[in-house]
Design an enzyme around this catalytic site. Structure first.
Site, mmCIF file in Angstrom:
data_model
loop_
_atom_site.group_PDB
_atom_site.id
_atom_site.type_symbol
_atom_site.label_atom_id
_atom_site.label_comp_id
_atom_site.label_asym_id
_atom_site.label_seq_id
_atom_site.Cartn_x
_atom_site.Cartn_y
_atom_site.Cartn_z
ATOM 1 N N GLY A 128 -5.793 12.012 -1.117
ATOM 2 C CA GLY A 128 -6.359 10.815 -0.514
ATOM 3 C C GLY A 128 -5.996 9.555 -1.277
ATOM 4 N N SER A 132 1.982 8.903 1.081
ATOM 5 C CA SER A 132 2.961 8.680 2.148
ATOM 6 C C SER A 132 3.132 7.193 2.430
ATOM 7 C CB SER A 132 2.509 9.408 3.420
ATOM 8 O OG SER A 132 3.371 9.119 4.499
ATOM 9 N N ASP A 177 -5.567 1.140 3.178
ATOM 10 C CA ASP A 177 -4.637 1.592 2.151
ATOM 11 C C ASP A 177 -3.387 0.725 2.124
ATOM 12 O OD1 ASP A 177 -6.511 3.521 2.802
ATOM 13 O OD2 ASP A 177 -5.242 5.179 2.174
#
Length: 361
Positions: A128, A132, A177
């Site tokens: 988490g 990516s 993110d």
């Protein structure tokens, strides 16, 4: 530490950028529910992407993460169990496609020329920590510089591009993110529906990282139990479930802890961190969150520390309000439980002067 996401010197024509892992400190996961969050870049881990001019356009597989040649069947199985089926080639391809579409849709002319993209990463998988999207974010920075269009694509829009690349890959995620990775440092984010509908993005406010107390990250070396039950929270929210809507609103309001951080009210910060996780647990349920993830939170709480998920699960951010003696207790219980614990390395904003000018336009 070198400034994350900065171009590194090297062979003429070579461009290299880094993007850090991500810690959601307060308010997540309300970013995908028109909420508010406070997040920061985790300098302990990063993805690095290198772009070199070349005759053909080449996406270079990583020698470890994209392995296709094995010593045996056992080696193949071990590789899949340790790093999964997908490395970083797909995110690199996806961000190239999304970048090209955005430029065409906005009449941004790109110079002719090909390149080779390669990557490396030390972000632990399934934690988490946004491994990516870090690859996609670093690659996007390389493309902005290669095509000399950094001044034409606003900083506020770039997280949308990185998210669109992940959507291409079938990854379900929010903007939080990607915002933290594009901006770097500590950022308050407001994803209210009014802003999202009017602007196409949230209102992002960088904060001074020196306002944060010492923090730690806990993660498991082999996060096999990341929650096996598919969450119904999103659908319940869409269906107007009052419990989910009110709980998610309360989670978003936790990010009003911006004032708590500004005032360095660390006891209140600890309280908000714990409340954030408790609300998440109440909405999603233990089966969805996973026993291993919950144990990481509980290990910290058993020594009186505040703790919550950094993202969707797999790693936990911890604050020890009682200082070094409490940190030592935490290190001991983590070692016994088989968890890895590291002091969090904070990094400043990675925006350069060209980036800052796009913010003021």
């Amino acid at each position: 530490m070198d400034k994350m996401n900065s171009t590194e010197a090297g062979v003429a024509g070579m461009i290299q950028h880094r993007a850090c892992a991500l810690v959601g400190l307060l308010g997540n996961p309300s970013d995908v529910y028109f909420g508010k969050t406070i997040s920061f870049s985790l300098g302990n881990f990063w993805a690095s992407v290198k772009l070199e001019p070349s005759h053909h356009l080449v996406i270079k597989p990583h020698p470890t993460h994209d392995l296709v040649q094995f010593n045996s069947l056992d080696h193949l199985v071990y590789q899949l169990e340790s790093v999964g089926y997908y490395g970083g080639v797909r995110p690199l391809m996806a961000i190239c496609k999304v970048f090209d579409k955005h430029c065409k849709d906005n009449n941004i002319n790109l110079q002719q020329g090909n390149f080779t993209l390669s990557y490396d990463t030390n972000i632990p998988r399934q934690t988490g920590l946004s491994g990516s999207s870090a690859i996609g974010c670093a690659a996007l920075s390389c493309l902005l510089d290669f095509y000399k269009v950094r001044h034409l694509i606003k900083v506020q829009v770039r997280p949308n591009l990185t998210l669109s690349a992940e959507v291409e890959l079938g990854i379900v995620a929010g903007l939080q993110d990607r915002v933290a990775q594009v901006y770097g440092g500590l950022v308050h984010m407001d994803f209210s529906k009014e802003n999202m509908d009017k602007l196409g993005h949230g209102i992002y406010t960088p904060m001074d990282i020196s306002l944060l107390p010492p923090l730690h990250v806990i993660y498991a070396e082999n996060p096999s139990d990341s929650g096996k039950v598919h969450s119904t929270v999103r659908q319940r929210w869409l269906n107007g479930d009052e419990f989910i809507i009110s709980s998610m609103t309360e989670v978003a309001n936790i990010a009003e802890g911006q004032s708590v951080i500004l005032e360095k009210n660390y006891p209140k910060l600890a309280e908000l961190m714990n409340r954030n996780f408790d609300l998440r647990r109440r909405m999603f349920g233990d089966e969805c969150l996973g026993a291993l993830n919950i144990e990481m939170v509980e290990v910290a709480r058993r020594v009186g520390a505040a703790s919550k998920f950094t993202g969707s699960g797999g790693a936990v951010v911890v604050f020890c309000p009682d200082g070094p003696s409490q940190v030592k207790l935490l290190e001991d219980v983590c070692q016994k439980a088989g968890f890895i614990i590291q002091p969090i390395q904070l990094v400043p904003s990675c925006l350069n002067n060209v980036d800052l000018k796009t913010l003021s336009n």
